[in-house]
Design a protein around this motif. Structure first.
Motif, PDB file in Angstrom:
ATOM      1  N   LEU A   1      38.795  44.283  55.290  1.00 27.98           N
ATOM      2  CA  LEU A   1      39.600  43.902  56.446  1.00 27.98           C
ATOM      3  C   LEU A   1      39.739  45.073  57.402  1.00 27.98           C
ATOM      4  O   LEU A   1      40.014  46.198  56.986  1.00 27.98           O
ATOM      5  CB  LEU A   1      40.992  43.456  55.982  1.00 27.98           C
ATOM      6  N   ASP A   2      39.574  44.780  58.676  1.00 27.86           N
ATOM      7  CA  ASP A   2      39.779  45.771  59.729  1.00 27.86           C
ATOM      8  C   ASP A   2      40.928  45.249  60.582  1.00 27.86           C
ATOM      9  O   ASP A   2      40.762  44.277  61.325  1.00 27.86           O
ATOM     10  CB  ASP A   2      38.510  45.940  60.553  1.00 27.86           C
ATOM     11  N   GLY A   3      42.108  45.825  60.393  1.00 25.71           N
ATOM     12  CA  GLY A   3      43.286  45.340  61.102  1.00 25.71           C
ATOM     13  C   GLY A   3      43.640  43.912  60.720  1.00 25.71           C
ATOM     14  O   GLY A   3      44.113  43.148  61.552  1.00 25.71           O
ATOM     15  N   GLY A   4      43.388  43.563  59.486  1.00 22.06           N
ATOM     16  CA  GLY A   4      43.685  42.220  59.004  1.00 22.06           C
ATOM     17  C   GLY A   4      42.590  41.198  59.243  1.00 22.06           C
ATOM     18  O   GLY A   4      42.679  40.069  58.781  1.00 22.06           O
ATOM     19  N   VAL A   5      41.540  41.586  59.964  1.00 22.63           N
ATOM     20  CA  VAL A   5      40.433  40.678  60.275  1.00 22.63           C
ATOM     21  C   VAL A   5      39.306  40.916  59.267  1.00 22.63           C
ATOM     22  O   VAL A   5      38.877  42.057  59.072  1.00 22.63           O
ATOM     23  CB  VAL A   5      39.915  40.927  61.709  1.00 22.63           C
TER      24      VAL A   5
ATOM     25  N   ILE B   1      39.432  50.520  57.300  1.00 20.28           N
ATOM     26  CA  ILE B   1      39.000  49.353  56.536  1.00 20.28           C
ATOM     27  C   ILE B   1      39.744  49.319  55.199  1.00 20.28           C
ATOM     28  O   ILE B   1      39.752  50.294  54.459  1.00 20.28           O
ATOM     29  CB  ILE B   1      37.476  49.382  56.282  1.00 20.28           C
ATOM     30  N   ALA B   2      40.368  48.187  54.917  1.00 23.72           N
ATOM     31  CA  ALA B   2      41.043  47.963  53.636  1.00 23.72           C
ATOM     32  C   ALA B   2      40.234  46.939  52.851  1.00 23.72           C
ATOM     33  O   ALA B   2      39.647  46.030  53.430  1.00 23.72           O
ATOM     34  CB  ALA B   2      42.455  47.453  53.861  1.00 23.72           C
ATOM     35  N   VAL B   3      40.181  47.094  51.537  1.00 26.71           N
ATOM     36  CA  VAL B   3      39.481  46.134  50.682  1.00 26.71           C
ATOM     37  C   VAL B   3      40.516  45.458  49.781  1.00 26.71           C
ATOM     38  O   VAL B   3      41.302  46.133  49.124  1.00 26.71           O
ATOM     39  CB  VAL B   3      38.378  46.813  49.849  1.00 26.71           C
ATOM     40  N   GLU B   4      40.516  44.117  49.797  1.00 23.34           N
ATOM     41  CA  GLU B   4      41.462  43.324  49.003  1.00 23.34           C
ATOM     42  C   GLU B   4      40.706  42.314  48.168  1.00 23.34           C
ATOM     43  O   GLU B   4      39.611  41.888  48.538  1.00 23.34           O
ATOM     44  CB  GLU B   4      42.400  42.517  49.912  1.00 23.34           C
ATOM     45  N   ARG B   5      41.333  41.884  47.107  1.00 26.46           N
ATOM     46  CA  ARG B   5      40.777  40.823  46.279  1.00 26.46           C
ATOM     47  C   ARG B   5      40.942  39.484  47.001  1.00 26.46           C
ATOM     48  O   ARG B   5      41.926  39.264  47.705  1.00 26.46           O
ATOM     49  CB  ARG B   5      41.499  40.783  44.934  1.00 26.46           C
TER      50      ARG B   5
END
Length: 158
Positions: A60-64, A2-6
């Motif tokens: 985001l999980d794989g961009g989703v 999981i990635a976290v973005e603004r």
């Protein structure tokens, strides 16, 4: 992973996907809370405006997108709003990751607390936020209601 973005200008901008995520995440409240969730009044345009007026993050999980949170600095705290996690991914720590981001932003802004509001009927949310260190600080009513419809919770960060 999981990635976290603004959310917003230089970050994630798919507000249509965020609207769908919020509506799915909040759908369990339909028929449970009164008045109905303000999520039903959201539109792509209002989320675009929210991203300009507040500070939003998306998980985001794989961009989703699988989670989001919108934060608004106030005089003595950082207000946490529209914390949403995709129903099929709940229990994987996504909400906690987003709340960690809120705590980091509050520290960056030198704000000593987080504040949120949750509906009186959503006892599970009260317990979850309590487990994350929030405590009830007030009981309030929406305009036009003569009974408690939501509670305010705060978490001191110092």
């Amino acid at each position: 992973m999981i990635a976290v973005e603004r959310i917003g200008d230089s970050g994630f901008r798919d507000h249509e996907a965020l609207l769908a995520l919020i509506l799915r995440s909040f759908s369990y409240m339909d028929g449970v809370i009164d008045p109905p969730s303000s999520a039903h009044r959201l539109t792509v345009a209002s989320l675009e405006q929210k991203a300009r007026d507040e500070i939003g993050y998306v998980a985001l999980d794989g961009g989703v997108p699988v989670g989001c949170i919108y934060l608004r600095p106030e005089a003595d705290c950082l207000y946490v709003g529209k914390l949403a996690v995709e129903p099929g991914t709940q229990g994987r720590g996504i909400g906690r990751r987003l709340m960690d981001q809120a705590e980091a932003l509050a520290a960056e802004l030198s704000l000593p607390a987080l504040r949120l509001e949750t509906r009186i009927e959503l006892v599970g949310n009260h317990h979850r936020f309590g487990a994350w260190g929030f405590a009830k600080t007030a009981e309030k009513a929406h305009a036009g209601y003569d009974r408690v419809t939501f509670i305010e919770m705060r978490k001191a960060l110092l």
